[in-house]
Design a protein around this motif. Structure first.
Motif, PDB file in Angstrom:
ATOM      1  N   ASP A   1       0.824  -1.207   0.000  1.00  8.04           N
ATOM      2  CA  ASP A   1       0.000   0.000   0.000  1.00  8.04           C
ATOM      3  C   ASP A   1       0.860   1.259   0.000  1.00  8.04           C
ATOM      4  O   ASP A   1       0.551   2.238  -0.682  1.00  8.04           O
ATOM      5  CB  ASP A   1      -0.928   0.016   1.218  1.00  8.04           C
ATOM      6  CG  ASP A   1      -2.040  -1.011   1.085  1.00  8.04           C
ATOM      7  OD1 ASP A   1      -2.298  -1.462  -0.053  1.00  8.04           O
ATOM      8  OD2 ASP A   1      -2.640  -1.373   2.116  1.00  8.04           O
ATOM      9  N   ALA A   2       1.941   1.211   0.792  1.00 15.09           N
ATOM     10  CA  ALA A   2       2.824   2.382   0.845  1.00 15.09           C
ATOM     11  C   ALA A   2       3.522   2.588  -0.499  1.00 15.09           C
ATOM     12  O   ALA A   2       3.688   3.724  -0.951  1.00 15.09           O
ATOM     13  CB  ALA A   2       3.844   2.232   1.965  1.00 15.09           C
TER      14      ALA A   2
ATOM     15  N   PHE B   1       2.292   1.713  -3.403  1.00 12.92           N
ATOM     16  CA  PHE B   1       1.245   2.255  -4.285  1.00 12.92           C
ATOM     17  C   PHE B   1       1.030   3.747  -4.011  1.00 12.92           C
ATOM     18  O   PHE B   1       0.907   4.553  -4.938  1.00 12.92           O
ATOM     19  CB  PHE B   1      -0.059   1.472  -4.088  1.00 12.92           C
ATOM     20  CG  PHE B   1      -1.252   2.090  -4.756  1.00 12.92           C
ATOM     21  CD1 PHE B   1      -1.288   2.234  -6.137  1.00 12.92           C
ATOM     22  CD2 PHE B   1      -2.337   2.528  -4.013  1.00 12.92           C
ATOM     23  CE1 PHE B   1      -2.385   2.814  -6.769  1.00 12.92           C
ATOM     24  CE2 PHE B   1      -3.438   3.108  -4.636  1.00 12.92           C
ATOM     25  CZ  PHE B   1      -3.459   3.252  -6.012  1.00 12.92           C
ATOM     26  N   TYR B   2       1.014   4.092  -2.745  1.00 14.88           N
ATOM     27  CA  TYR B   2       0.790   5.495  -2.345  1.00 14.88           C
ATOM     28  C   TYR B   2       1.838   6.413  -2.983  1.00 14.88           C
ATOM     29  O   TYR B   2       1.505   7.432  -3.589  1.00 14.88           O
ATOM     30  CB  TYR B   2       0.834   5.585  -0.819  1.00 14.88           C
ATOM     31  CG  TYR B   2       0.601   6.959  -0.243  1.00 14.88           C
ATOM     32  CD1 TYR B   2      -0.575   7.656  -0.493  1.00 14.88           C
ATOM     33  CD2 TYR B   2       1.553   7.561   0.574  1.00 14.88           C
ATOM     34  CE1 TYR B   2      -0.801   8.912   0.063  1.00 14.88           C
ATOM     35  CE2 TYR B   2       1.334   8.807   1.140  1.00 14.88           C
ATOM     36  CZ  TYR B   2       0.157   9.483   0.878  1.00 14.88           C
ATOM     37  OH  TYR B   2      -0.055  10.716   1.433  1.00 14.88           O
ATOM     38  N   LEU B   3       3.114   6.025  -2.852  1.00 15.91           N
ATOM     39  CA  LEU B   3       4.174   6.876  -3.405  1.00 15.91           C
ATOM     40  C   LEU B   3       4.149   6.868  -4.929  1.00 15.91           C
ATOM     41  O   LEU B   3       4.398   7.882  -5.572  1.00 15.91           O
ATOM     42  CB  LEU B   3       5.541   6.434  -2.887  1.00 15.91           C
ATOM     43  CG  LEU B   3       5.754   6.554  -1.375  1.00 15.91           C
ATOM     44  CD1 LEU B   3       7.202   6.239  -1.009  1.00 15.91           C
ATOM     45  CD2 LEU B   3       5.398   7.945  -0.868  1.00 15.91           C
ATOM     46  N   MET B   4       3.816   5.714  -5.506  1.00 12.35           N
ATOM     47  CA  MET B   4       3.737   5.653  -6.971  1.00 12.35           C
ATOM     48  C   MET B   4       2.593   6.516  -7.489  1.00 12.35           C
ATOM     49  O   MET B   4       2.679   7.101  -8.571  1.00 12.35           O
ATOM     50  CB  MET B   4       3.557   4.206  -7.435  1.00 12.35           C
ATOM     51  CG  MET B   4       4.819   3.377  -7.317  1.00 12.35           C
ATOM     52  SD  MET B   4       4.538   1.670  -7.826  1.00 12.35           S
ATOM     53  CE  MET B   4       4.455   1.849  -9.623  1.00 12.35           C
ATOM     54  N   ALA B   5       1.536   6.617  -6.693  1.00 14.22           N
ATOM     55  CA  ALA B   5       0.389   7.438  -7.094  1.00 14.22           C
ATOM     56  C   ALA B   5       0.746   8.922  -7.099  1.00 14.22           C
ATOM     57  O   ALA B   5      -0.042   9.759  -7.516  1.00 14.22           O
ATOM     58  CB  ALA B   5      -0.797   7.187  -6.167  1.00 14.22           C
ATOM     59  N   ARG B   6       1.948   9.241  -6.605  1.00 20.12           N
ATOM     60  CA  ARG B   6       2.416  10.633  -6.667  1.00 20.12           C
ATOM     61  C   ARG B   6       3.437  10.820  -7.779  1.00 20.12           C
ATOM     62  O   ARG B   6       4.089  11.847  -7.869  1.00 20.12           O
ATOM     63  CB  ARG B   6       3.011  11.049  -5.323  1.00 20.12           C
ATOM     64  CG  ARG B   6       2.041  10.943  -4.155  1.00 20.12           C
ATOM     65  CD  ARG B   6       0.813  11.836  -4.343  1.00 20.12           C
ATOM     66  NE  ARG B   6      -0.111  11.739  -3.224  1.00 20.12           N
ATOM     67  CZ  ARG B   6      -1.303  11.163  -3.295  1.00 20.12           C
ATOM     68  NH1 ARG B   6      -1.726  10.640  -4.430  1.00 20.12           N
ATOM     69  NH2 ARG B   6      -2.087  11.128  -2.232  1.00 20.12           N
ATOM     70  N   GLY B   7       3.671   9.747  -8.548  1.00 21.29           N
ATOM     71  CA  GLY B   7       4.537   9.879  -9.716  1.00 21.29           C
ATOM     72  C   GLY B   7       5.890   9.215  -9.590  1.00 21.29           C
ATOM     73  O   GLY B   7       6.686   9.222 -10.525  1.00 21.29           O
ATOM     74  N   LEU B   8       6.191   8.631  -8.421  1.00 18.09           N
ATOM     75  CA  LEU B   8       7.493   7.993  -8.251  1.00 18.09           C
ATOM     76  C   LEU B   8       7.478   6.591  -8.855  1.00 18.09           C
ATOM     77  O   LEU B   8       6.489   5.873  -8.729  1.00 18.09           O
ATOM     78  CB  LEU B   8       7.842   7.911  -6.765  1.00 18.09           C
ATOM     79  CG  LEU B   8       8.006   9.269  -6.078  1.00 18.09           C
ATOM     80  CD1 LEU B   8       7.889   9.135  -4.570  1.00 18.09           C
ATOM     81  CD2 LEU B   8       9.341   9.892  -6.448  1.00 18.09           C
ATOM     82  N   SER B   9       8.575   6.211  -9.491  1.00 21.38           N
ATOM     83  CA  SER B   9       8.650   4.865 -10.050  1.00 21.38           C
ATOM     84  C   SER B   9       8.638   3.854  -8.906  1.00 21.38           C
ATOM     85  O   SER B   9       8.929   4.192  -7.758  1.00 21.38           O
ATOM     86  CB  SER B   9       9.936   4.705 -10.856  1.00 21.38           C
ATOM     87  OG  SER B   9      11.047   4.730  -9.979  1.00 21.38           O
ATOM     88  N   GLU B  10       8.319   2.620  -9.239  1.00 24.13           N
ATOM     89  CA  GLU B  10       8.265   1.582  -8.217  1.00 24.13           C
ATOM     90  C   GLU B  10       9.611   1.475  -7.497  1.00 24.13           C
ATOM     91  O   GLU B  10       9.684   1.379  -6.270  1.00 24.13           O
ATOM     92  CB  GLU B  10       7.900   0.234  -8.847  1.00 24.13           C
ATOM     93  CG  GLU B  10       7.780  -0.859  -7.815  1.00 24.13           C
ATOM     94  CD  GLU B  10       7.264  -2.175  -8.392  1.00 24.13           C
ATOM     95  OE1 GLU B  10       6.920  -2.208  -9.578  1.00 24.13           O
ATOM     96  OE2 GLU B  10       7.220  -3.159  -7.632  1.00 24.13           O
TER      97      GLU B  10
ATOM     98  N   MET C   1      12.789   4.837  -1.386  1.00 19.67           N
ATOM     99  CA  MET C   1      12.487   5.894  -0.416  1.00 19.67           C
ATOM    100  C   MET C   1      11.960   5.311   0.886  1.00 19.67           C
ATOM    101  O   MET C   1      12.277   5.797   1.967  1.00 19.67           O
ATOM    102  CB  MET C   1      11.475   6.881  -1.006  1.00 19.67           C
ATOM    103  CG  MET C   1      12.099   7.726  -2.085  1.00 19.67           C
ATOM    104  SD  MET C   1      10.932   8.892  -2.783  1.00 19.67           S
ATOM    105  CE  MET C   1      11.454  10.346  -1.934  1.00 19.67           C
TER     106      MET C   1
ATOM    107  N   SER D   1      15.099   3.816   2.530  1.00 16.89           N
ATOM    108  CA  SER D   1      15.943   4.890   3.057  1.00 16.89           C
ATOM    109  C   SER D   1      15.323   5.505   4.300  1.00 16.89           C
ATOM    110  O   SER D   1      16.018   5.839   5.258  1.00 16.89           O
ATOM    111  CB  SER D   1      16.148   5.988   2.016  1.00 16.89           C
ATOM    112  OG  SER D   1      16.892   5.510   0.941  1.00 16.89           O
ATOM    113  N   GLY D   2      14.007   5.659   4.262  1.00 18.45           N
ATOM    114  CA  GLY D   2      13.306   6.201   5.432  1.00 18.45           C
ATOM    115  C   GLY D   2      13.462   5.293   6.630  1.00 18.45           C
ATOM    116  O   GLY D   2      13.739   5.739   7.743  1.00 18.45           O
TER     117      GLY D   2
END
Lengths: 256, 465
Positions: free
Chosen positions: B415-416, B418-427, B433, B436-437
């Motif tokens: 889900d996380a 998908f969330y970041l990808m839904a903002r334009g970041l590649s898988e 990220m 790294s976090g």
């Protein structure tokens, strides 16, 4: 109506346990504001997530076109970069990733260009002020430890910073107090004003719509769109509830 | 080639190696003659030569440890190969494969450092930087040099008094081996009350021959002094031989503070059997920041002896195990003094079938009344093929202590992603990220450029396999 921005034709989608959306047809023109209503479990979030391309939902029939292009099989990130945005009902927490660093990365991914830091910071500051967010939130880990209201504001912050062409807002107003709803609503108006972008608002609540000009309303029951109308449909549902539409859903089910 | 060769599947992005040189394979066992030869080449004082020979004797008597990740790939009968292989590295930058050059590019390693990191010879630019730093801190009375030359310098006696006193050669087989064949490394002495403003970085003197295989680091921070020492870097370090048995000894005197940071990224054929230990006196503070990347097998448990009253130690570490990697890492705290406190915070990440084991031990001795200890370890698995184990041990000999332990283990959330990808970041970026976090407890403790390098390294690791 001009060429639709989003065009959904006969869309069906399923999870392992079964089909959740049945032959959905929906068109959203550039800059239009649509409202999607329906009782709990009708498939409203599923529709939002399917448009965004959540791999959890499998498209079993039909097509989704965006800006004339068939995006039915397109990966999530590409849809996003084309201009589709989904505000999550339950935004995910990402510990160790600051709001600011995240937004910068997202902007870079969308534009393919390095972000100009000074301009970006100024912009971020002003949007946070508009949303009445404390500036310290920029340094905080994305959604980690945020209250429900803070998470929703952070979604609108992303909306305003990323400027998509179509924003799907999935119950962005749920669980918010009156003041927070007002702030979020102001954020949505700002999005319309700045970008002229289109909206698909999934909501139970008329309050968030008060100051918005709604062009179309759709009622979703049991994975089917059972009624379309203009803004007045919202008032009717608020007066009479979904009863009548749930009946309609049953009838449609019988027919098929 | 016998079983010392480790299969390197799809590791070409990091690792490269020289053709095996049969010249070094004449003698197999480690003999007094070989050790004497090393000693002679290094112009050791007599005591060091005798010490090496004593270590060799111990080495030959102690068995190979059998309790951790398998090290069968090391051919102990052929140890001379490992010892001698690093004595000569005469290859040129032209021989370094393009993909390695690429890796340096991606990690943002300064051009000046790349050749040294690739093991293809001395780097004059980095040497220059090193000397500048050395001169700057020398004005404060700080000694910062390579250990070999310090052995015969004005601090010879100080080194003799401290060398392998914290890590005695009979500690384990690889400590004994280290004592016998050690080569290269750093010596730092900070006089009482001196606060060193800039972090000292061993990065600047990577060109030392043999650095990175049996190197010895000896740091003494005298009373009330303050130092941040950074060792290693995120670039893949290549060695002809695939055994690393370094040793780090840190002395933190009364009221002093030492922060010791390392980012290690060994080539993926490496057996990294490293020993690090710190002795902390009254009111002193020891801080470890540790990033473990690369290697085929690692055993790494930096140990802190909280000897003095009110002494304090914090250990922050991250370990990343990818395909074909078995990394057994953690920390050890020994509380001796009253009111001592320690905090261990580790994060381990595994992917593509990698195994990461967190192993720690906190011992609170009878004398350590009012001691406080907390352990927090988190694991993140990126797929179901990978494995993460947690083995924390806490032993207290007194009741008047405050001990806490917390462990979390989890899979990366779809889900996380998908969330970041839904903002334009590649898988790939989305996952990097999140990882790294997860590892940010470590990167937050590092100077900016090292943190950036570590994040680049995570991104690179995420893109493999």
């Amino acid at each position: 109506m001009s060429e639709p921005l989003l065009q959904i034709q006969d869309l069906s989608a399923a999870i392992e346990e079964g089909e959740l959306l049945h032959q959905i047809n929906l068109e959203i023109g550039p800059g239009e504001t649509h409202v999607l209503m329906g009782p709990n479990g009708a498939g409203k979030s599923t529709l939002g997530h399917t448009i965004m391309g959540n791999p959890q939902y499998r498209v079993t029939g039909g097509t989704i076109r965006f800006d004339g292009e068939d995006i039915t099989e397109m990966p999530v990130d590409e849809r996003s970069r084309k201009g589709i945005f989904l505000s999550f009902q339950n935004p995910l927490e990402v510990p160790g990733l600051s709001v600011e660093a995240f937004l910068r990365s997202a902007l870079r991914a969308r534009t393919g260009k390095p972000v100009r830091i000074f301009q970006f910071k100024k912009e971020l500051e002003s949007v946070m002020e508009l949303l009445q967010m404390d500036p310290s939130y920029a340094d905080r880990d994305l959604n980690a430890g945020f209250s429900g209201g803070e998470k929703k504001k952070a979604e609108i912050l992303q909306l305003l910073m990323l400027s998509p062409r179509l924003a799907i807002l999935d119950e962005t107003d749920s669980g918010l107090d009156v003041d927070a709803v007002r702030t979020v609503s102001a954020g949505i108006r700002e999005y319309q004003k700045r970008t002229g972008g289109a909206l698909l608002i999934i909501t139970h609540n008329a309050a968030i719509l008060n100051a918005l000009q709604v062009d179309h309303t759709h009622v979703l029951v049991r994975g089917r769109i059972v009624a379309d109308g203009d803004g007045s449909l919202i008032d009717e549902i608020h007066r009479d509830g979904f009863e009548k539409y749930i009946e309609m859903g049953r009838d449609m089910l019988k027919e098929t | 080639m016998t079983n010392q060769k480790v299969d390197e599947i799809d590791r070409s992005i990091y690792d490269f190696r020289y053709e095996e040189d049969d010249f070094y394979r004449i003698q197999s066992g480690l003999t007094p003659e070989i050790v004497e030869k090393i000693s002679e080449e290094k112009h050791d004082p007599e005591w060091m030569k005798q010490f090496r020979l004593k270590c060799l004797d111990i080495y030959n008597r102690i068995p190979v440890p059998r309790w951790g990740a398998p090290i069968d790939g090391l051919d102990m009968d052929d140890i001379a190969t490992y010892v001698r292989a690093n004595t000569d590295m005469k290859k040129s930058w032209e021989d370094v494969p393009d993909d390695i050059k690429d890796t340096f590019e991606k990690l943002g390693i300064p051009q000046a450092e790349r050749a040294a990191l690739a093991g293809v010879g001395a780097q004059y630019d980095s040497e220059l930087v090193y000397h500048n730093v050395k001169d700057e801190v020398a004005q404060q009375g700080v000694i910062y040099s390579d250990l070999e030359s310090a052995l015969t310098g004005p601090h010879a006696q100080m080194i003799r008094d401290h060398f392998m006193k914290l890590v005695p050669p009979n500690d384990h087989k690889f400590a004994a081996l280290h004592g016998a064949v050690w080569s290269g490394g750093s010596f730092v002495y900070v006089p009482p009350g001196i606060k060193v403003e800039i972090p000292l970085q061993s990065y600047f003197r990577l060109n030392a021959k043999g650095a990175g295989q049996f190197e010895h680091t000896l740091i003494i921070v005298d009373e009330g002094a303050d130092l941040h020492f950074i060792e290693g870097c995120s670039a893949p370090k290549y060695n002809v031989a695939n055994l690393h048995a370094g040793c780090v000894e840190l002395y933190v005197r009364r009221g002093a503070r030492l922060r010791y940071s390392t980012i290690e990224n060994w080539s993926k054929n490496m057996y990294n059997l490293n020993t690090k230990r710190a002795l902390v006196e009254d009111d002193a503070v020891m801080e470890w920041v540790s990033g473990s990347f690369g290697s085929h097998v690692s055993y790494l448990y930096p140990t802190t002896i909280l000897k003095g009253r009110n002494s304090h130690c914090e250990f922050t570490g991250v370990t990343f195990a990818g395909q074909d990697q078995n990394l057994d890492t953690g920390a050890k705290m020994i509380h001796l003094g009253r009111n001592t406190s320690s905090f261990i915070n580790t994060k381990s990440i595994c992917k593509s079938g990698g195994i990461s084991t967190y192993r720690s031990s906190v011992e609170i001795k009878k004398s350590a009344e009012n001691a406080k200890a907390a352990v927090s370890c988190g694991s993140l698995m990126l797929d179901s093929r990978s494995r993460s184990d947690t083995i924390p041990a806490i032993v207290t000999e007194t009741d008047r202590v405050d001990v806490g332990h917390e462990a979390t283990i989890g899979r990366i959330s779809d889900d996380a992603v998908f969330y970041l990808m839904a903002r334009g970041l590649s898988e790939e970026d989305a996952k990097a990220m999140i990882v790294s976090g997860f590892a940010s407890d470590v990167s937050k403790e590092l100077p900016l450029e090292y943190a950036a390098e570590m994040n680049n390294l995570i991104k690179l690791e995420m893109s493999i396999g």
